[in-house]
Design a protein around this motif. Structure first.
Motif, PDB file in Angstrom:
ATOM      1  N   LYS A 168      -4.744   7.174 -12.580  1.00  0.00           N
ATOM      2  CA  LYS A 168      -3.599   7.103 -11.662  1.00  0.00           C
ATOM      3  C   LYS A 168      -3.543   7.216 -10.159  1.00  0.00           C
ATOM      4  O   LYS A 168      -3.100   6.377  -9.443  1.00  0.00           O
ATOM      5  N   ARG A 169      -4.715   7.840  -9.969  1.00  0.00           N
ATOM      6  CA  ARG A 169      -5.333   7.618  -8.405  1.00  0.00           C
ATOM      7  C   ARG A 169      -5.700   6.310  -8.019  1.00  0.00           C
ATOM      8  O   ARG A 169      -5.223   5.671  -7.146  1.00  0.00           O
ATOM      9  N   PHE A 170      -6.541   5.595  -9.024  1.00  0.00           N
ATOM     10  CA  PHE A 170      -7.068   4.304  -8.697  1.00  0.00           C
ATOM     11  C   PHE A 170      -6.117   3.276  -8.608  1.00  0.00           C
ATOM     12  O   PHE A 170      -5.902   2.505  -7.943  1.00  0.00           O
ATOM     13  N   LEU A 171      -4.892   3.473  -9.784  1.00  0.00           N
ATOM     14  CA  LEU A 171      -3.955   2.387  -9.963  1.00  0.00           C
ATOM     15  C   LEU A 171      -2.882   2.738  -8.514  1.00  0.00           C
ATOM     16  O   LEU A 171      -2.505   1.727  -7.957  1.00  0.00           O
ATOM     17  N   SER A 172      -2.756   3.736  -8.099  1.00  0.00           N
ATOM     18  CA  SER A 172      -1.886   3.944  -6.933  1.00  0.00           C
ATOM     19  C   SER A 172      -2.366   3.431  -5.633  1.00  0.00           C
ATOM     20  O   SER A 172      -1.665   2.767  -4.729  1.00  0.00           O
ATOM     21  N   TRP A 173      -3.624   3.330  -5.603  1.00  0.00           N
ATOM     22  CA  TRP A 173      -4.509   2.496  -4.439  1.00  0.00           C
ATOM     23  C   TRP A 173      -4.515   1.162  -4.818  1.00  0.00           C
ATOM     24  O   TRP A 173      -4.266   0.286  -3.803  1.00  0.00           O
ATOM     25  N   TRP A 174      -4.789   0.610  -5.918  1.00  0.00           N
ATOM     26  CA  TRP A 174      -5.286  -0.688  -6.138  1.00  0.00           C
ATOM     27  C   TRP A 174      -4.385  -1.651  -6.836  1.00  0.00           C
ATOM     28  O   TRP A 174      -4.584  -2.862  -6.918  1.00  0.00           O
ATOM     29  N   LEU A 175      -3.400  -1.181  -7.478  1.00  0.00           N
ATOM     30  CA  LEU A 175      -2.458  -2.014  -8.657  1.00  0.00           C
ATOM     31  C   LEU A 175      -1.795  -3.157  -7.661  1.00  0.00           C
ATOM     32  O   LEU A 175      -2.118  -4.431  -7.883  1.00  0.00           O
ATOM     33  N   LEU A 176      -1.065  -2.817  -6.804  1.00  0.00           N
ATOM     34  CA  LEU A 176      -0.377  -3.847  -6.202  1.00  0.00           C
ATOM     35  C   LEU A 176      -0.961  -4.709  -4.907  1.00  0.00           C
ATOM     36  O   LEU A 176      -1.096  -5.942  -5.055  1.00  0.00           O
ATOM     37  N   PRO A 177      -1.705  -3.964  -4.228  1.00  0.00           N
ATOM     38  CA  PRO A 177      -2.794  -4.787  -3.166  1.00  0.00           C
ATOM     39  C   PRO A 177      -3.680  -5.636  -3.874  1.00  0.00           C
ATOM     40  O   PRO A 177      -4.080  -6.648  -3.392  1.00  0.00           O
ATOM     41  N   GLY A 178      -4.275  -5.142  -4.783  1.00  0.00           N
ATOM     42  CA  GLY A 178      -5.524  -5.812  -5.687  1.00  0.00           C
ATOM     43  C   GLY A 178      -4.832  -7.133  -6.252  1.00  0.00           C
ATOM     44  O   GLY A 178      -5.241  -8.159  -6.519  1.00  0.00           O
ATOM     45  N   THR A 179      -3.443  -6.946  -6.880  1.00  0.00           N
ATOM     46  CA  THR A 179      -2.715  -8.235  -7.500  1.00  0.00           C
ATOM     47  C   THR A 179      -2.587  -9.120  -6.169  1.00  0.00           C
ATOM     48  O   THR A 179      -2.862 -10.360  -6.744  1.00  0.00           O
TER      49      THR A 179
ATOM     50  N   ARG B  39       1.348  13.843  -4.818  1.00  0.00           N
ATOM     51  CA  ARG B  39       1.698  14.459  -6.084  1.00  0.00           C
ATOM     52  C   ARG B  39       0.325  14.929  -6.602  1.00  0.00           C
ATOM     53  O   ARG B  39      -0.692  14.085  -6.812  1.00  0.00           O
ATOM     54  N   ALA B  40       0.344  16.057  -7.020  1.00  0.00           N
ATOM     55  CA  ALA B  40      -0.846  16.723  -7.910  1.00  0.00           C
ATOM     56  C   ALA B  40      -1.243  15.938  -9.085  1.00  0.00           C
ATOM     57  O   ALA B  40      -2.429  15.641  -9.432  1.00  0.00           O
ATOM     58  N   ASP B  41      -0.117  15.514  -9.893  1.00  0.00           N
ATOM     59  CA  ASP B  41      -0.293  14.882 -11.043  1.00  0.00           C
ATOM     60  C   ASP B  41      -1.068  13.458 -10.833  1.00  0.00           C
ATOM     61  O   ASP B  41      -1.896  13.040 -11.801  1.00  0.00           O
ATOM     62  N   VAL B  42      -0.790  13.018  -9.777  1.00  0.00           N
ATOM     63  CA  VAL B  42      -1.445  11.613  -9.347  1.00  0.00           C
ATOM     64  C   VAL B  42      -3.006  12.037  -8.983  1.00  0.00           C
ATOM     65  O   VAL B  42      -3.818  11.057  -9.324  1.00  0.00           O
TER      66      VAL B  42
ATOM     67  N   PHE C  81       0.850  -1.188  -0.126  1.00  0.00           N
ATOM     68  CA  PHE C  81       0.026   0.024   0.097  1.00  0.00           C
ATOM     69  C   PHE C  81       0.792   1.311  -0.066  1.00  0.00           C
ATOM     70  O   PHE C  81       0.359   2.177   0.181  1.00  0.00           O
ATOM     71  N   LEU C  82       2.190   1.166   0.069  1.00  0.00           N
ATOM     72  CA  LEU C  82       3.137   2.431   0.067  1.00  0.00           C
ATOM     73  C   LEU C  82       2.769   3.224  -1.285  1.00  0.00           C
ATOM     74  O   LEU C  82       2.958   4.396  -0.994  1.00  0.00           O
ATOM     75  N   PRO C  83       2.172   2.782  -2.457  1.00  0.00           N
ATOM     76  CA  PRO C  83       2.089   3.763  -3.583  1.00  0.00           C
ATOM     77  C   PRO C  83       1.041   4.590  -3.186  1.00  0.00           C
ATOM     78  O   PRO C  83       0.668   5.630  -4.080  1.00  0.00           O
ATOM     79  N   VAL C  84       0.428   4.593  -2.256  1.00  0.00           N
ATOM     80  CA  VAL C  84      -0.862   5.360  -1.841  1.00  0.00           C
ATOM     81  C   VAL C  84      -0.240   6.738  -1.459  1.00  0.00           C
ATOM     82  O   VAL C  84      -0.949   7.743  -1.914  1.00  0.00           O
ATOM     83  N   PHE C  85       1.018   6.732  -1.270  1.00  0.00           N
ATOM     84  CA  PHE C  85       1.533   7.975  -0.874  1.00  0.00           C
ATOM     85  C   PHE C  85       1.937   8.914  -2.020  1.00  0.00           C
ATOM     86  O   PHE C  85       2.108  10.065  -2.086  1.00  0.00           O
TER      87      PHE C  85
END
Length: 145
Positions: free
Chosen positions: A76-87, A67-70, A59-63
């Motif tokens: 990008k916001r959805f992937l930063s939350w769910w890509l790694l933990p969802g996998t 960044r404003a662009d994320v 869940f570290l990519p939550v941070f």
């Protein structure tokens, strides 16, 4: 972001450990032998802690949402939350049958309860973050800081 990270990583194992201890107390009150549950309970608690450490890293990519662009890009916001933990959750779902053969029934149940608590905590954190972000954007508009 730490507020939401706590909901993803800290609160679920605490609640799971409380539920495990409630299970043990219930077994003791029902008259079951404590020695039958001692090893399973200890291993279950260690497994929940290990799951929390793994998910804490995932869940570290939550941070990245600092960044404003994320933060301002929904994908990008959805992937930063769910890509790694969802996998990781999908992997556990697909390969859970192999783990069931390794663990006894109550330990596997503790593992599933821990995974479900993490999923529920992360969904709650994502919903809170999204709601807070929408309120912030409505009040202040686009913010690049």
């Amino acid at each position: 972001m730490f507020k939401y990270y706590r909901w993803c990583v800290v609160f679920p194992p605490i609640l799971t450990i409380v539920l495990i201890l409630g299970f043990v107390v219930g077994a003791m009150i029902a008259g079951h032998n404590w020695l039958n549950y001692k090893t399973t309970t200890g291993a279950g608690i260690l497994m929940v802690i290990l799951l929390s450490i793994i998910l804490g890293v995932l869940f570290l990519p939550v941070f990245l949402n600092n960044r404003a662009d994320v933060r301002e890009n929904a994908v990008k916001r959805f992937l930063s939350w769910w890509l790694l933990p969802g996998t990781w959750f999908i992997y556990l779902l697909l390969n859970g049958k192999g783990a069931a053969a390794f663990f006894d029934g109550s330990m596997y149940c503790f593992f599933l309860v821990g995974a479900v608590m993490h999923i529920a905590g992360s969904v709650a954190a994502y919903v809170m973050f999204d709601r807070d972000l929408k309120e912030f954007m409505k009040e202040y508009g686009r913010h690049d800081a």
